[in-house]
Design a protein around this motif. Sequence first.
Motif, PDB file in Angstrom:
ATOM      1  N   LEU A 176      36.380  -1.825   7.849  1.00 35.85           N
ATOM      2  CA  LEU A 176      36.129  -2.830   8.880  1.00 35.85           C
ATOM      3  C   LEU A 176      36.723  -2.379  10.209  1.00 35.85           C
ATOM      4  N   THR A 410      43.885 -11.444  11.829  1.00 33.60           N
ATOM      5  CA  THR A 410      42.764 -11.425  10.891  1.00 33.60           C
ATOM      6  C   THR A 410      43.314 -11.437   9.474  1.00 33.60           C
ATOM      7  N   HIS A 412      42.715 -11.086   5.457  1.00 29.10           N
ATOM      8  CA  HIS A 412      41.759 -10.389   4.587  1.00 29.10           C
ATOM      9  C   HIS A 412      41.791 -10.858   3.144  1.00 29.10           C
ATOM     10  N   VAL A 489      37.123 -13.347   7.342  1.00 35.78           N
ATOM     11  CA  VAL A 489      36.105 -12.315   7.549  1.00 35.78           C
ATOM     12  C   VAL A 489      34.759 -12.683   6.917  1.00 35.78           C
ATOM     13  N   ASN A 523      32.392 -10.197   8.727  1.00 36.96           N
ATOM     14  CA  ASN A 523      32.377  -8.735   8.736  1.00 36.96           C
ATOM     15  C   ASN A 523      30.978  -8.201   8.981  1.00 36.96           C
TER      16      ASN A 523
END
Length: 699
Positions: A176, A410, A412, A489, A523
């Motif tokens: 990513l 962010t 994950h 994401v 994503n």
Amino acid sequence: MTTSGVWDPNAANFEMKRKSSFSLFCAEAPASRPCPPSDGKQKGKHDKLWKLMESYRANDVESVQKDIVSQVEYSLACTRFSFTKEDAYRAASLAVRDRLLESFNDTNSWYAEKDVKRGYYLSAEYLLGRAFQNALVNLDLEPAFKDALMGLGFEMEELFSFEADPGLGNGGLGRLAACFLDSMATLSLPCWGYGIRYNYGIFKQQITDGWQVEKPDYWLAKPVPWEIPRPDITYPVRFGGTVEDYTDEVGDWRQRWVGGEILQAMAYDNPIPGFDTYNTNNLRLWRAIPSDEFDFDAFNESRYAEAVDKRRRAEDLSAVLYPNDDKWEGKVLRLQQQYFFVSASLQDLLREFIRKPNRKWSELPSKVAVQMNDTHPTLAVLEMMRLLVDVQKVGWDEAWDLTKRTCNYTNHTVMPEALEKWPTEMMEEFLPRHLQICGEINRRFMEELVKMYGDGPKVWNLSLFQEEPFKGIRMGNIAVLGSNKVNGVAALHTEIVKKETFADFYQYFCDKGEKDKFVNMTNGVTPRRWIHCANRPLSDLFSKHLGSQKWLTNMDLLRGMLKKKNDPAVQKEWMAAKRTAKQNLAAYVKENMGIDLDVDALFDMQFKRIHEYKRQLLNCFYIIHRYLTLKQASPAERAKFQKRVCLIGGKAAPAYHRAKTIIKLVGNISEVVRNDPDVSPYLTVGFVPNYSVTAAQAI
């Protein structure tokens, strides 16, 4: 190698100055370097130099050939009698890099001139893949270099294999990050990446008797033509020491971090070109080096190991991506890695911000955005506070406001156990000032929460500290509290983050009227690498029927193909492109595994990091079920089954025994199927070793 450090461990608050800002002789800042006049009107002794630098490398075939030959002789010191395919790859790569640097320098000058707001992406890993073909495509140099190399007797495609995959990433988080860098450059956004220049990748995976065996992935064994060493861009990073009180020059009480050990972070730049744009951004990676390269006194006293001990400790820090953290020492190394690259990156970007004349710290959020990719870089919240409060002497309240408006996080993973927690005793030993800063942030936060909710479990869950199962600091909580925005994401993932992973925080911010703090950012992948480079026949098909390559930067245009879905000619081209891709994969599998694949079979593939929750085991159960179904069928019934090729690949963490057992299971299933004459014509199973971006492009 760089020179010895200039920082005294007993001093404090010298961060945000590059080593080149000091004179090794007098400890004074040297005179500023001469700069070319931006308008070209001023005259001086360097006018000729600037004039010569105004021109660009020509990109016609003959000029490219001359550049490649020049690199062969003058950069590689080769002759016509000792000129291999690998030399051709290195020479061609250096010729491409020259053109990259022209765009890179122009881009940075443009950013500085326009004083744009800049984004900085902090990530512990980047799964980049090979740079050569990607750079050629993005710079629109592929046809010229292909013809130029052909004229010199080389097939361009044959040279790609001489490039090693950078050992800088492992899984989806790193991929990513790499896609973001490519997309930001393509969109002409002023964004840089920051990370660690690991000497070794996570590991090179071999399969022995069906079991994963980890071997060193020394991707730097040969020179990397794409990176630019920057020994002049070197910052101090401290570990250990103590915090002491003092009174500053205006009589205010302050604290400073002194003592301990100082390492140097040296920058290596990796230009990231955008597609169909003049923009080339940067991935700046930090290499750890000692402040003192060599202890001559220890060597003279025959204490040879001690003479290079500091160098060894520094090299350990940036040696391996994700070192095994089963033991305390491994956890310490991970903490040090994370702080090392966070501190160097923040020093670098804050220095870039404040060096503009008359800049005020109050402008920081309008000119800088720091994006923390998962919890690995979330020490950035505490380090930002330290640099602002201790080094720049910004008031606490203003510094905390600036930090919260500048940093973003962010997330994950929704698994609580994957959100890092560092033991307080470890923090106290290696990052004592950051532990204090975390404590002060938490004290003020707890006072606010008690006023809002009273004391109780909800307040305890929001605390930046935990008491069980060990006393530690919660990096996920720090990231959420210290950020302007928090994103998941994927849409479903973001909802889980809001309703489960950080439910109390989501409610807290809603109660404060900040309902837009948690946002979704789905994503994506770059079609330049994953279609245009990985599957050129398919890319050519799209461009032919859509009339241009514009779909490579706007994938919504692919909807135009739906108009031709029933066109027999298009269907024929589509199936031909698909078959070519399957033949390429079959050749890759044959070369790397010795297995023959039937390209008329259906290819069923699962490639990702091996983990219990990623369902490789469930896939194995399905393959066993299919095998038993085929085995129990009559020969006539079997002939009606769709032939299927099942390939699984990915790496398991070295200490993750269950995941490694899944790899062994895949190998065992493969053996059983391959040795069964009844089933093997209809089912092929294999584990593809050493999954990487290059392998993924073949897949």
